[in-house]
Design an enzyme around this catalytic site. Structure first.
Site, PDB file in Angstrom:
ATOM      1  NE  ARG A   1       6.773 -11.632  -7.185  1.00 27.03           N
ATOM      2  CZ  ARG A   1       6.460 -10.446  -6.677  1.00 27.03           C
ATOM      3  NH1 ARG A   1       5.194 -10.110  -6.556  1.00 27.03           N
ATOM      4  NH2 ARG A   1       7.403  -9.606  -6.285  1.00 27.03           N
TER       5      ARG A   1
ATOM      6  CG  ASP B   1      -1.748  -4.255 -14.180  1.00 22.33           C
ATOM      7  OD1 ASP B   1      -2.195  -4.187 -15.339  1.00 22.33           O
ATOM      8  OD2 ASP B   1      -1.248  -3.287 -13.585  1.00 22.33           O
TER       9      ASP B   1
ATOM     10  CG  HIS C   1      -3.703  -3.983 -10.644  1.00 22.26           C
ATOM     11  ND1 HIS C   1      -2.900  -5.049 -10.300  1.00 22.26           N
ATOM     12  CD2 HIS C   1      -4.947  -4.509 -10.820  1.00 22.26           C
ATOM     13  CE1 HIS C   1      -3.615  -6.147 -10.281  1.00 22.26           C
ATOM     14  NE2 HIS C   1      -4.858  -5.859 -10.587  1.00 22.26           N
TER      15      HIS C   1
ATOM     16  CG  ASP D   1       1.954 -11.543  -7.153  1.00 23.58           C
ATOM     17  OD1 ASP D   1       2.611 -10.864  -6.351  1.00 23.58           O
ATOM     18  OD2 ASP D   1       2.079 -11.443  -8.394  1.00 23.58           O
ATOM     19  CG  ASP D   2       5.134 -10.755  -2.873  1.00 25.12           C
ATOM     20  OD1 ASP D   2       4.026 -10.409  -2.395  1.00 25.12           O
ATOM     21  OD2 ASP D   2       6.120  -9.995  -2.904  1.00 25.12           O
TER      22      ASP D   2
ATOM     23  CG  ASP E   1       3.069   1.724  -0.298  1.00 27.20           C
ATOM     24  OD1 ASP E   1       3.216   2.591  -1.177  1.00 27.20           O
ATOM     25  OD2 ASP E   1       3.930   0.848  -0.085  1.00 27.20           O
TER      26      ASP E   1
ATOM     27  CB  SER F   1      10.601  -2.576  -4.003  1.00 27.65           C
ATOM     28  OG  SER F   1      10.528  -3.944  -3.654  1.00 27.65           O
TER      29      SER F   1
END
Length: 455
Positions: free
Chosen positions: A126, A153, A199, A220-221, A299, A330
Site C-alpha cells: 500500500r 513484506d 510476516h 499500514d491502513d 488473530d 479480507s
C-alpha cells in the site's frame, strides 16, 4: 582515482557556483534600481539558496567519501568488475534497509514512567502507508521514546520508496522470506493469511530480539487519534502490573457514531475480546506465544481460550484508531457496512495524568459489574418505543445465542463471536448506546461463562 576525481569535481562545483553568484548578483547589483529593503530580501534569499545547495553538495561529497572508504577496505579490481559499476553497486547496498533496529534503552532518563516503545507498522504493497505514517509522525511526542519501525513484506518497490522517503523519521526492515507457500487448491484463497502470519511472526521476533519490552502494533491502513500515544502512555503501567491484562487496544469494534457516548472520550473498558487494530503487547507475552505462533489466522488463534487464558485487553469508548483499508486480504469484509463508519476520537485526553486504577481487575469487577446489574431490565421493544420510564442506563438480558444476535441487530452493533466471545464483551456484557441512552446487553446473573460453540 575515479572516485577521487568525483570528489574534487563536486568540491569544484560548490566553489564555482558560490563565486559566480557573488560576482553576478552582488558586485553588479544596481542599488538605484530598487529600494534597499528589496535588495536585502534578495540577498537573504540567495544566501539561503546557497546554504541549501552547499548542504546538498556536502551530502553528495559525504556519500562519495563513504564509498571511497569502502573501496579502500575491499579489494575490488578492474579484472573482476568495472570501477563505475562497483561504485553503483556499493551505493545501492548502502541504501538497502536491513534488520538492524536502533535500541537506546528501555526507559528515557531511567524513568519507569517513560518507557521506550517502538511502533511496529506492518506494510506490504500500500503506497497509501504515507497516510498512516504522516499521522504517526505528526502526533508523536518524542521520536526517541517512540521509534517507528516499518516492517515490509511483499517486496513492493513503490511502497518501499514511499517508506524510504521518510528518511530517519522511520526505520525500515524487510521480511526476508518472500517464498511462495504451498497449499491445497481448495485453500489457495487463504494464502494471504498465511503470508501475513509469517510476516507477523518474523517482525515481532526481530523487534523483541533487539531488547524492547513492549511494542505497539499498527497496520499500514490505520488512522490514529491525536492522543494515540498518550493513550498508551497512560495505560502502560496497567499492562505492566496487572497479570490479568495481556494487551491494550486503541480499537472499539462498535465505535460508530450513535453507538457510543461521544462525550466520554476518557472512558475505558476491560474486554475479554481481543480487538487488535492498533494494540500494545509485552515481550513476556511474546515469549509465551511466539514459539507456537500459528501459520495462518493469527488473530483468531490468539482469541482461543487456551491461548487467551482468561486474560483481557483495555479498549476505549471512542476509538483511537480507524481503518481506511477497504482493499486487502479480507476483500473489504465489513468495510462498507461497518468499518468506514468508525468514529475516531478528536479530543486529546491526558491519560498519563489520570488515575486509571479503576481498570485493575479487582476494582473493575466490583464497580462495573455491580453497576450493570443494578440497572433496570427492559425489552428492546420498550426501548425502541420510548416506553422506558426511568432515566439513565438500562439492561437488556439475553439467555441464548439467537436471542443475543437478534438484539445486536436491533441495536445496530456487531453480532458475531470469536471462540464464543462477543465483540467488546466483558463477563458477557456488551455496552453500547441507543437513542442517546447507555444500554448493557448482558447475560443473566447465573452466567456460567462463554460457550465456544457460539459462533
Amino acid at each position: 582515482m575515479r572516485a577521487n576525481k568525483r570528489l574534487l569535481f563536486a568540491l569544484g562545483i560548490v566553489g564555482f557556483w558560490t563565486l559566480l553568484t557573488y560576482f553576478i548578483v552582488i558586485k553588479n547589483y544596481d542599488y538605484n534600481q530598487v529600494d534597499k529593503s528589496k535588495f536585502h530580501e534578495k540577498v537573504v534569499f540567495l544566501e539561503n539558496e546557497i546554504k541549501k545547495e552547499t548542504k546538498n553538495r556536502k551530502e553528495i561529497i559525504s556519500r562519495y567519501q563513504n564509498l571511497i572508504r569502502i573501496l579502500n577496505t575491499k579489494s575490488i579490481t578492474t579484472t573482476s568488475v568495472n570501477s563505475e559499476n562497483a561504485l553503483l553497486e556499493l551505493e545501492s547496498n548502502q541504501n538497502k534497509p536491513n534488520s538492524k533496529i536502533v535500541f537506546n534503552g528501555l526507559y528515557l532518563d531511567n524513568d519507569l514512567y517513560k518507557p521506550v516503545i517502538p511502533i511496529v507498522v506492518f506494510a506490504c504493497n500500500r503506497v497509501s502507508i504515507s497516510r498512516s505514517l504522516d499521522l504517526l509522525i505528526k502526533y508523536r511526542p518524542n521520536r526517541e521514546q517512540f521509534p517507528i519501525v516499518v516492517s515490509q513484506d511483499c517486496g513492493d518497490e513503490a511502497t518501499k520508496e514511499v517508506i524510504l522517503s521518510y528518511k530517519d523519521e522511520v526505520q525500515l526492515i524487510q521480511q526476508p522470506d518472500l517464498s511462495d507457500i504451498e497449499m491445497m487448491p481448495k485453500d489457495k484463497k487463504f494464502k494471504g493469511y498465511y503470508k501475513i502470519s509469517r510476516h507477523y511472526g518474523w517482525a515481532l521476533n526481530t523487534v523483541f530480539s533487539n531488547g524492547f519490552e513492549f511494542v505497539i502494533i499498527v497496520e499500514d491502513d490505520l488512522d490514529v487519534a491525536p492522543d494515540f500515544y498518550e493513550y498508551f502512555l497512560g495505560t502502560f503501567p496497567l499492562l505492566r502490573s496487572d497479570e490479568s491484562l495481556w494487551c491494550v487496544s486503541a480499537w472499539n469494534d462498535n465505535g460508530k457514531s450513535g453507538l457510543i457516548d461521544e462525550n466520554a472520550p476518557e472512558l475505558l473498558y476491560r474486554s475479554d475480546f481481543f480487538p487488535g487494530l492498533g494494540w500494545m503487547m509485552s515481550k513476556k507475552l511474546w515469549d509465551e506465544i511466539g514459539p507456537k505462533w500459528p501459520k495462518a489466522f493469527w488473530d483468531d488463534w490468539i482469541r482461543k481460550p487456551e491461548i487467551r487464558r482468561d486474560r483481557v485487553c483495555i479498549r476505549p469508548e471512542l476509538p483511537r484508531s480507524r481503518t481506511f483499508g477497504k482493499i486487502g486480504v479480507s476483500n473489504g469484509l465489513f468495510f462498507e457496512k461497518h468499518l468506514k463508519y468508525i468514529k475516531l476520537s478528536e479530543t486529546f485526553v491526558p491519560f498519563s495524568t489520570k488515575d486509571l486504577s479503576y481498570l485493575l481487575k479487582d476494582n473493575y469487577d466490583k464497580t462495573y459489574i455491580n453497576e450493570v446489574y443494578r440497572t433496570p431490565v427492559v425489552t428492546f421493544e420498550e426501548l425502541r418505543s420510548g416506553l422506558v420510564k426511568v432515566d439513565g442506563p438500562v439492561r437488556i438480558q439475553y439467555n441464548s445465542r439467537n436471542q443475543y444476535k437478534a438484539t445486536c441487530r436491533n441495536l445496530g452493533i456487531m453480532d458475531d463471536f470469536k471462540s464464543g466471545v462477543p465483540r467488546t464483551a466483558y463477563a458477557g456484557i456488551v455496552s453500547s448506546f441507543f437513542n442517546n441512552r447507555r444500554v448493557y446487553l448482558a447475560p443473566s446473573t447465573n452466567w456460567k461463562g462463554y460457550d465456544p460453540s457460539w459462533e
